[in-house]
Design an enzyme around this catalytic site. Structure first.
Site, PDB file in Angstrom:
ATOM      1  N   SER A 679       0.834  -1.201   0.000  1.00  0.00           N
ATOM      2  CA  SER A 679       0.000   0.000   0.000  1.00  0.00           C
ATOM      3  C   SER A 679       0.876   1.260   0.000  1.00  0.00           C
ATOM      4  CB  SER A 679      -0.968  -0.035   1.190  1.00  0.00           C
ATOM      5  OG  SER A 679      -2.007   0.904   1.035  1.00  0.00           O
ATOM      6  N   ASP A 752      -8.972  -5.180  -5.716  1.00  0.00           N
ATOM      7  CA  ASP A 752      -8.595  -4.250  -4.647  1.00  0.00           C
ATOM      8  C   ASP A 752      -9.776  -3.347  -4.305  1.00  0.00           C
ATOM      9  OD1 ASP A 752      -7.463  -2.155  -3.052  1.00  0.00           O
ATOM     10  OD2 ASP A 752      -5.501  -2.546  -3.926  1.00  0.00           O
ATOM     11  N   HIS A 786      -7.572  -5.687  -1.152  1.00  0.00           N
ATOM     12  CA  HIS A 786      -6.348  -4.931  -0.863  1.00  0.00           C
ATOM     13  C   HIS A 786      -5.328  -5.761  -0.094  1.00  0.00           C
ATOM     14  CE1 HIS A 786      -3.958  -1.347  -0.565  1.00  0.00           C
ATOM     15  NE2 HIS A 786      -3.958  -1.376   0.752  1.00  0.00           N
TER      16      HIS A 786
END
Length: 815
Positions: A679, A752, A786
């Site tokens: 991330s 995601d 994610h």
């Protein structure tokens, strides 16, 4: 040939190269497995989650599969208003499987297994307020089932004809009599889902009429009228009270889109929020237009407290206008508290006070009264064991500062400051109040007279030493009751029964696998007795992945060139010999700080047992001959408004400091160093490859690389793209794709769901780097969100990370 034509031809060639690269990559390949020692770690069981009973006499231990088969993620879903709904069970998409539950008695030391059908997939369980029963759900075709377990015998009963719905959060809650439940359920006789035609009836149109709407880049939003119909179908629910003895279900009010419903403490009223049309295609359901209503206990509408519009015009990083954070006041029959913004919800607007606390009591016919104004933004409230005495916190955005007050709502006083510190000040963090659930359902501070209890992580320069303190609300005197030793990591779980001299802890060390322990506290603890006077194991779990425990582990501290202290946890292979220089992987995630002092604090747990992650982990690479600096600190220090102006310079300095220090210790080969992150850590990784020569390769998972696609702020950035275009451009690795010459592995979940990290971020960076002749690989994981959860994906990511590191870090060309 003119310059424009040459440029066009060059761009055309790059486009062809990018297209060919993507075409070659898009061929689907079978899932890989990493080496056996890593694969066995991924497949090992995880430590169970424990839920203490409200009576404090038992622990409910949950057995879970954190990495189920990819088939679970592949089950059909619809993406609606920010949620992913499994249509077969009319529930949120499942990513983890709870397969079993055991009750561990703290008094008899016996264990009781909760009886459920074989191969069950269970929902989150809820203890009854008296600790005698457990309510839980079980996934089944057509909808979830409702089950009740006896905590002493483990016997279970299914409540027939009631199908809970968890799309808006918890589907079940106990009523005060501990004999019945409030359930959000599928309406009886609902009918079939609406038929959706693949043929559109026309275009989807959005129009803005000149009002600011600076919303986040959400995913899974409603896109068309068909989505609206599906959202209404799957999310419309009926509130019911269910008698667990007879199984009788009584409806409350009309079915509707009801995200929340909660009985007042006296259970004569219900606080209900209801979504209403028109739905927004710009925000998730939590920001849809809604009404806040008060019902009587039969479901009859008594009062509409607020009629709130869609929240797509909330000021950037601000709060919506009108009623928010509404809640029943504990220890009062039926009193509501809430806050309203006084500054238009705009954090940039100058204001003497930002929020106002209001109150309204039954029968709700009068106007709400103002209790007090709050100087900064309201950030939460807690209930002491004394009626009307509350503890609330405000947040000063400009300083990243929190202040906590004690206040008697029955008196016209200004409150007393209990705690006042930076949100990043881990060394002085007082901890979190210990709560207790009373048999009538009130959740209040565990308290003896004026003394409350605080449990915290206990950050120190040597690493975390969790603690339990006793704190006097009147004098602010603090007494330490328990603290982990310097060689162990031990966290407070709860008190045993009603006693205040026996506690449950989760205890572990570098060499001891975690277990739950009963600890008798010293009458007057000092440094020698603050870890307890008598200890007894409650559980006897053993390490299912002993290879990880053989890794060498230590806290490493060093300094950035500008003097900011840094740290990380260093893992070395089991057979490491001093003086041997190893390839290094640095794993990091940048965080923002106002000052160097808090930025330099150590936030690490060097005394924790090394056990498997619930997803992938670069720590596992130490089993294959790497040194791994895990959670290396990458602080971004400066004013909250402008800290990112030097983001690249600061992460560069931090990366260099880590390499310099480990090189000086003779542990690493500085020419064989890789950097990795997830991330925002992936964003950091790509920037380090674009702007430095410190690293031989990078591994970036689920990142965002083009900041023009997150134009109204990202992470700690408060300015918009149009207010800081140069910064957004400078910080976007996509801008510098032609400078990324070191090998870059990009991994991204194809589904995601995180705002800002759309899969296209990795796809476009891959195309840009490959089009400019860089060495880059893109791995798109089917069905993954994610964070990666399926066994197949986690094993595959570990294989990809190791292969990339072996090829471009361990065996990097050093000439």
């Amino acid at each position: 040939m003119n310059r424009s034509l040459k440029t066009a031809q060059r761009l055309g060639l790059l486009a062809v190269i990018g297209f060919l690269s993507l075409s070659a990559l898009n061929a689907q390949t079978p899932y890989k497995l990493p080496p056996a020692d890593i694969a066995s770690v991924v497949d090992s069981p995880v430590f169970p989650t424990a839920l203490r009973s409200p009576s404090g006499d038992a622990l409910l231990l949950l057995e879970a599969k954190p990495n189920p088969s990819i088939g679970l993620l592949a089950e059909p879903i619809v993406k609606l208003a920010g949620e992913r709904i499994n249509t077969a069970i009319n529930a949120l998409q499942r990513r983890v499987e709870i397969s079993g539950m055991t009750v561990q008695s703290l008094t008899s030391k016996t264990t009781v297994r909760i009886s459920v059908p074989a191969n069950s997939r269970l929902g989150n369980p809820v203890w009854s307020n008296d600790g005698t029963k457990i309510a839980f759900t079980r996934d089944a075709v057509g909808g979830m089932e409702l089950w009740i377990a006896d905590a002493k015998t483990g016997k279970t009963t299914q409540i027939q004809g009631v199908q809970p719905v968890d799309i808006f959060g918890d589907a079940i809650s106990w009523i005060n009599d501990n004999k019945s439940l409030l359930v959000k359920a599928i309406p009886p006789k609902r009918g079939a889902a609406p038929a959706i035609s693949p043929i559109p009836t026309g275009p989807v149109v959005e129009e803005s009429v000149g009002k600011l709407a600076q919303v986040r880049t959400y995913q899974d939003l409603l896109k068309n009228p068909d989505d609206e119909r599906l959202f209404e179908y799957y999310c419309t629910l009926q509130l019911m009270t269910v008698d667990i003895a007879t199984g009788k279900a009584a409806p409350l009010g009309e079915a509707g889109l009801i995200p929340s419903a909660e009985f007042s403490p006296d259970e004569k009223y219900l606080l209900v929020s209801k979504l209403k049309k028109p739905f927004s295609y710009r925000v998730t359901w939590g920001e849809f237009a809604k009404t806040i209503e008060i019902w009587d206990k039969t479901g009859k509408l008594i009062k509409t407290l607020a009629d709130l519009p869609v929240e797509d015009q909330t000021p950037r990083q601000g709060v919506p206008m009108g009623v928010r954070d509404i809640t029943w006041q504990a220890l009062q029959p039926a009193t509501l508290l809430w806050v309203e913004a006084l500054d238009g919800g705009d954090p940039m607007k100058k204001a003497d006070a930002r929020d106002r606390m209001k109150r309204l009591s039954a029968p709700f016919t009068a106007e709400a009264t103002t209790l007090f104004d709050i100087k900064h933004r309201f950030a939460g409230i807690g209930w002491t064991a004394t009626p009307n005495v509350v503890v609330y916190t405000e947040f000063d955005r400009d300083r990243r500062w929190r202040t906590t007050y004690l206040r008697d709502l029955a008196k016209a006083d200004s409150g007393k400051v209990l705690f006042d510190l930076s949100i990043r000040d881990s060394y002085n963090d007082p901890g979190t109040p210990v709560l207790e659930r009373r048999t009538n359902g009130d959740l209040v501070f565990a308290q003896d007279g004026d003394w409350m209890y605080l449990s915290g992580t206990g950050a120190t320069p040597q690493g975390d030493r969790p603690f339990l303190d006793k704190f006097n609300l009147k004098t602010r005197e603090k007494q330490r009751l328990f603290r982990a030793t310097e060689s162990r990591y031990e966290t407070f779980v709860g008190f045993v029964g009603k006693s205040r001299n026996r506690i449950i802890t989760r205890a572990e060390s570098k060499t001891e696998y975690p277990n739950f322990v009963s600890v008798e506290l010293a009458a007057k603890p000092d440094e020698k007795t603050e870890n307890g006077t008598k200890r007894e194991n409650i559980t006897t779990f053993t390490d299912p992945a002993p290879s990880l425990a053989s890794l060498k582990k230590e806290l490493i501290k060093y300094k950035r060139a500008d003097g900011v202290p840094l740290s990380g946890t260093l893992y070395l292979p089991p057979n490491y010999k001093p003086g041997e220089r190893l390839p290094l992987i640095v794993w990091a995630y940048p965080l923002e700080y106002n000052d160097a002092a808090t930025a330099g604090q150590v936030r690490s747990q060097p005394n924790r047992f090394t056990q498997r992650s619930r997803s992938y982990s670069t720590v596992y690479l130490a089993l294959q001959g790497y040194a791994v600096l895990q959670d290396a600190t990458m602080p971004i220090v400066g004013s909250p408004e402008t800290a990112n102006d030097t983001f690249i310079e600061q992460i560069t300095a931090a990366g260099k400091a880590a390499i310099d220090h480990l090189d000086s210790l003779g542990i690493i080969d500085r020419k064989r160093v890789g950097v990795a992150g997830h991330s925002y850590g992936a964003f950091m990784t790509a920037n380090l490859l674009a702007h430095t020569d410190l690293f031989a390769a990078g591994m970036a998972c689920s990142g965002a690389y083009n900041r023009s696609l997150t134009p109204f702020g990202f992470q700690g950035e408060r300015r918009s793209y149009w207010e800081a275009t140069d910064i957004y451009t400078k910080l976007s690795p996509f801008t510098w794709a032609n400078k990324i010459k070191k090998p870059l592995l990009l991994v991204h979940g194809a589904d995601d769901d995180n705002p800002g990290t759309f899969p296209i971020q990795s796809q476009r960076l891959y195309s840009a780097v490959s089009g400019n002749g860089g060495i880059v690989r893109l791995v798109m994981l089917p069905y993954e969100p994610h964070g990666y959860t399926s066994r197949e994906s986690v094993q595959h990511v570990m294989a990809e990370l190791l292969e990339w590191a072996d090829k471009y870090v361990k065996n990097a060309k050093t000439n």
